[in-house]
Design a protein around this motif. Structure first.
Motif, PDB file in Angstrom:
ATOM      1  N   VAL A   1       0.874  -1.190   0.000  1.00  0.00           N
ATOM      2  CA  VAL A   1       0.000   0.000   0.000  1.00  0.00           C
ATOM      3  C   VAL A   1       0.909   1.238   0.000  1.00  0.00           C
ATOM      4  O   VAL A   1       1.747   1.390   0.880  1.00  0.00           O
ATOM      5  N   PRO A   2       0.782   2.102  -1.004  1.00  0.00           N
ATOM      6  CA  PRO A   2       1.709   3.243  -1.093  1.00  0.00           C
ATOM      7  C   PRO A   2       1.500   4.256   0.026  1.00  0.00           C
ATOM      8  O   PRO A   2       0.376   4.425   0.514  1.00  0.00           O
ATOM      9  N   ARG A   3       2.590   4.904   0.408  1.00  0.00           N
ATOM     10  CA  ARG A   3       2.523   5.879   1.501  1.00  0.00           C
ATOM     11  C   ARG A   3       1.695   7.110   1.141  1.00  0.00           C
ATOM     12  O   ARG A   3       1.120   7.745   2.003  1.00  0.00           O
ATOM     13  N   ASP A   4       1.693   7.488  -0.126  1.00  0.00           N
ATOM     14  CA  ASP A   4       0.967   8.705  -0.496  1.00  0.00           C
ATOM     15  C   ASP A   4      -0.496   8.425  -0.816  1.00  0.00           C
ATOM     16  O   ASP A   4      -1.058   8.975  -1.762  1.00  0.00           O
ATOM     17  N   THR A   5      -1.099   7.559  -0.016  1.00  0.00           N
ATOM     18  CA  THR A   5      -2.542   7.328  -0.128  1.00  0.00           C
ATOM     19  C   THR A   5      -3.128   7.371   1.277  1.00  0.00           C
ATOM     20  O   THR A   5      -2.423   7.147   2.253  1.00  0.00           O
TER      21      THR A   5
ATOM     22  N   TRP B   1      -2.745   4.365   3.828  1.00  0.00           N
ATOM     23  CA  TRP B   1      -1.448   3.902   4.306  1.00  0.00           C
ATOM     24  C   TRP B   1      -1.387   3.767   5.816  1.00  0.00           C
ATOM     25  O   TRP B   1      -0.865   2.788   6.349  1.00  0.00           O
TER      26      TRP B   1
END
Lengths: 522, 241
Positions: free
Chosen positions: A256-260, A263
């Motif tokens: 899961v990307p940090r910029d979402t 997260w």
């Protein structure tokens, strides 16, 4: 859509004239004078109606809507009312006054007109979907056989019905309905995600894994931060966790990307998976981030207890003590404030007022006087039902602004009517939100009571562990405990093992903090 | 040459000392799969790049003492000493007053000219005092780590000033633009560097037929005036109250 509308209006132009012609052939039983007046008035009205329809056809939606609204109130045109209201509704849709349009369609549906009721249901479902208004949508859906809906609306209806089933905890039926939403529909990915959720609720993680993987495959080429893709990834991680495949779940959460927005939840949930997989150091690394100053606005009592449990497993009693104290220091006042607030009022409006202030704080940089802690209200604001209702309120506000920005329309009877509807709907929605907030606060109070009990058990385990540790120390079996050094500076220098909330923390470092301590158990 | 050698030795000794401090602790290897895989930032409602800033300047006064070096001054003494006082109206802006007193005498270049050509540039008017109102736009707050235990916060700023440069005989209006950097080695103390380009009306020190000892001593008003540009480097010590 526009072509259809024009066609409909064009056909409507013919209908009043035809019905007028038919009536002319009927024998008159009344006296001549009133008949003459009545005929004249009726003819004038028909003429006005034809003009209004012509305006509609010519794209003069505002003028047409105003005239149609006036005509819809005339008793002489009672027979044409469903048709007038239906076209009025479509005009209002064109003017983006969806809530006001919805009321016209509801009126048409109530008349049970053989032709216009069905058309009105279709339109009502579209405006309700745009507004996100479940009440209206449920009303529309309950009034008609789903097979009668045109095929282009069937995906939306299946999706919305699935949502209703999901809310009613009828998971199998919900999954079936979501499964009917076809590929290519704008609801397809949401339906697929909800299908996975329903399958998880049905305790069928393997099915859910398949569903989420299918969704991921379909979104493979989408950007990394694509909402559907991330939601599918999160769903997959949760399904793997439910299946007790800890390692795979940890791996899925890590994707899961940090910029979402998801997260933070991913990091927290991953910590649970790490604990279950006995990867204590890794779990503690996550807490360096979760309990950093960046998340001071987040309500997450469970994460502090989880951190204490991890410390318990690695016999870090001093750290445990600190985390438990932090839990009590943070959530003790939260608990009492929630209790006091719930005792002080029962009014839905008071609950709404509080959440509105928090919403204002969240969306602007300005502060506001709150009776409840902001972390609590922020958490409530993030709940699905509240979020949806706040979104609906936002739509109502936009519609009101649209009416008010046009002084001529605002002053017209239709403008006044629209403002009245919007005010009424707004008021009722605020009450509904107030009730939702109250329900969430009650749940939070119960949850905090349970967590406090758990904190008590954890503290008991900590004391027992300490006792054992002292016994070992006396018998000379103790291993060196770095916790004995009370100077917190030591820990900071040794790689942020202890996170004291006094340091300077940088946004681009969040997610990169690592726990470098060692196990203190024998 | 000898100077550069000293510099090199000092740098090497410092590097060795820092190297020792940096590797004093145990080296711990982290599993690669647990290291961050992307360089993106986490999402927040209101993104703030730094929490719990070590150096908070907002609504605080800062005073500094500095040495100024006029890099492109040919004749007058290139050195000056100054005082500055700033008020930080926010984390991005500061307003201040600067006062700098020039050293008396001539530049080494002017002295060389005197030795070689017997030119007495002390006959020309020289600057005495500079007073400026200075605005600082703090563009970047950062940090740099010299070792595991030594972190220095930095502020990079642009400056724009207006004021006067007083010569022995006359005072001229002046403006300046520049770039500065502060290195905070504690939460209050910092080293401040300012590079400024001054523009002001000033007397031209080269006056034919008046600078040799046997020539009549000119009046200060005999010197022509023109807009002069001077690049100045200030190095100072600041204290944030």
């Amino acid at each position: 859509m526009k072509k259809l509308l024009l066609l409909l209006i064009a056909s409507s132009l013919v209908v009043p004239l035809a019905s007028s012609a038919q009536r002319k052939t009927k024998p008159r039983t009344r006296t001549t004078a009133p008949l003459y007046n009545s005929n004249t008035r009726e003819a004038t009205l028909k003429n006005q109606l034809s003009n209004a329809l012509r305006m509609a056809q010519g794209g003069q939606y505002e003028a047409a809507a105003n005239n149609l609204f006036t005509l819809s109130r005339r008793s002489e045109l009672a027979a044409e009312r469903p048709q007038i209201k239906y076209i009025l509704g479509t005009m209002l849709m064109e003017l983006k006054l969806n809530q006001t349009a919805a009321f016209q369609f509801v009126d048409v549906i109530r008349t049970k007109h053989p032709k216009y009721s069905k058309l009105a249901i279709e339109k009502l479902s579209i405006v309700a979907d745009t507004l996100g208004d479940d009440t209206i949508l449920n009303y529309a859906i309950s009034r008609v056989d789903l097979n009668d809906f045109p095929s282009n609306l069937r995906d939306m209806i299946n999706y919305r019905l699935g949502e209703i089933r999901l809310r009613n905890r009828e998971f199998r039926q919900a999954a079936e309905l979501f499964g009917k939403v076809s590929f290519g529909s704008s609801y397809y990915f949401q339906a697929l995600y909800n299908k996975g959720l329903a399958e998880l609720e049905e305790n069928q993680p393997s099915l859910a894994i398949g569903t989420f993987n299918k969704m991921l495959d379909a979104r493979r080429k989408a950007p990394v931060t694509d909402t559907n893709k991330v939601a599918a990834q999160m769903g997959l991680a949760r399904a793997l966790y439910q299946k007790q495949d800890w390692e795979a779940s940890i791996e899925a959460y890590a994707q899961v990307p940090r910029d979402t927005l998801m997260w933070h939840d991913a990091v927290f949930e991953q910590s649970w998976a790490m604990l279950r997989a006995a990867r204590f150091r890794s779990a503690l690394s996550n807490f360096q981030t979760l309990h950093s100053a960046y998340y001071e606005d987040f309500y997450m009592p469970e994460s502090l207890l989880l951190r204490a449990i991890v410390y318990l497993y690695i016999c870090k009693y001093d750290e445990m003590e600190k985390v438990l104290s932090l839990f009590e220091k943070t959530y003790g006042p939260v608990r009492s404030k929630i209790g006091d607030f719930l005792k002080s009022t029962n009014e839905a409006s008071a609950f709404y007022a509080e959440i509105e202030k928090a919403h204002y704080m969240k969306t602007t940089d300005k502060s506001s006087n709150l009776r409840l802690p902001y972390i609590v209200l922020r958490n409530v604001l993030d709940q699905g039902d509240v979020k949806r209702s706040m979104h609906y309120l936002e739509k109502l506000n936009q519609e009101r602004a649209r009416v008010e920005s046009n002084p001529a329309f605002r002053a017209s009877p239709l403008g006044q009517y629209a403002l009245k509807i919007l005010a009424n709907r707004g008021k009722n929605t605020k009450f509904a939100v107030g009730d939702m907030v109250k329900a969430h606060l009650l749940n939070m109070r119960v949850e905090l009571r349970d967590l406090y009990e758990q904190a008590g058990f954890i503290r008991y385990e900590m004391i027992t562990g300490r006792k054992e540790s002292i016994k070992k120390k006396i018998s000379g079996k103790d291993i060196e405990q770095i916790d004995e050094n009370i100077d917190r500076q030591f820990y900071i220098q040794n790689g942020y093992e202890y996170y004291p909330f006094q340091g300077e923390y940088w946004l681009d470092e969040v997610g990169n903090y690592h726990y470098l301590g060692k196990q203190s158990c024998e | 040459m000898l100077k550069n050698g000293f510099k090199a030795v000092a740098i090497i000794i410092l590097a060795l000392l820092l190297h020792k401090a940096a590797f004093a602790a145990e080296v711990i290897e982290l599993p690669p799969e647990e290291l961050a895989q992307e360089s993106v930032l986490p999402v927040f409602d209101k993104p703030v790049s730094v929490k719990n800033r070590n150096v908070v300047t907002d609504k605080r006064i800062e005073a500094d003492i500095f040495y100024g070096y006029a890099m492109t001054e040919p004749i007058a003494n290139v050195s000056k000493l100054g005082l500055g006082i700033y008020y930080n109206t926010s984390e991005s802006s500061a307003w201040g007053l600067l006062l700098a007193k020039n050293f008396a005498g001539l530049s080494s270049y002017a002295e060389q000219l005197d030795e070689q050509f017997n030119l007495k540039f002390d006959r020309a008017p020289s600057p005495e005092l500079t007073a400026m109102l200075d605005y600082n736009l703090k563009a970047f707050y950062g940090k740099m780590s010299l070792s595991k235990s030594l972190v220095i916060n930095t502020i990079l700023f642009g400056s724009a000033s207006a004021g006067v440069v007083k010569y022995v005989h006359k005072t001229y209006p002046a403006v300046a633009v520049g770039l500065g950097q502060k290195f905070y080695f504690t939460k209050n103390w910092s080293l401040r560097f300012d590079l400024r380009l001054y523009a002001n009306q000033a007397p031209v020190p080269f006056l034919a037929g008046s600078l040799k000892p046997n020539e009549p001593v000119p009046d200060y008003s005999d010197f022509e005036e023109r807009v002069t540009f001077t690049t100045n480097l200030d190095v100072g010590l600041s204290y944030l109250f």
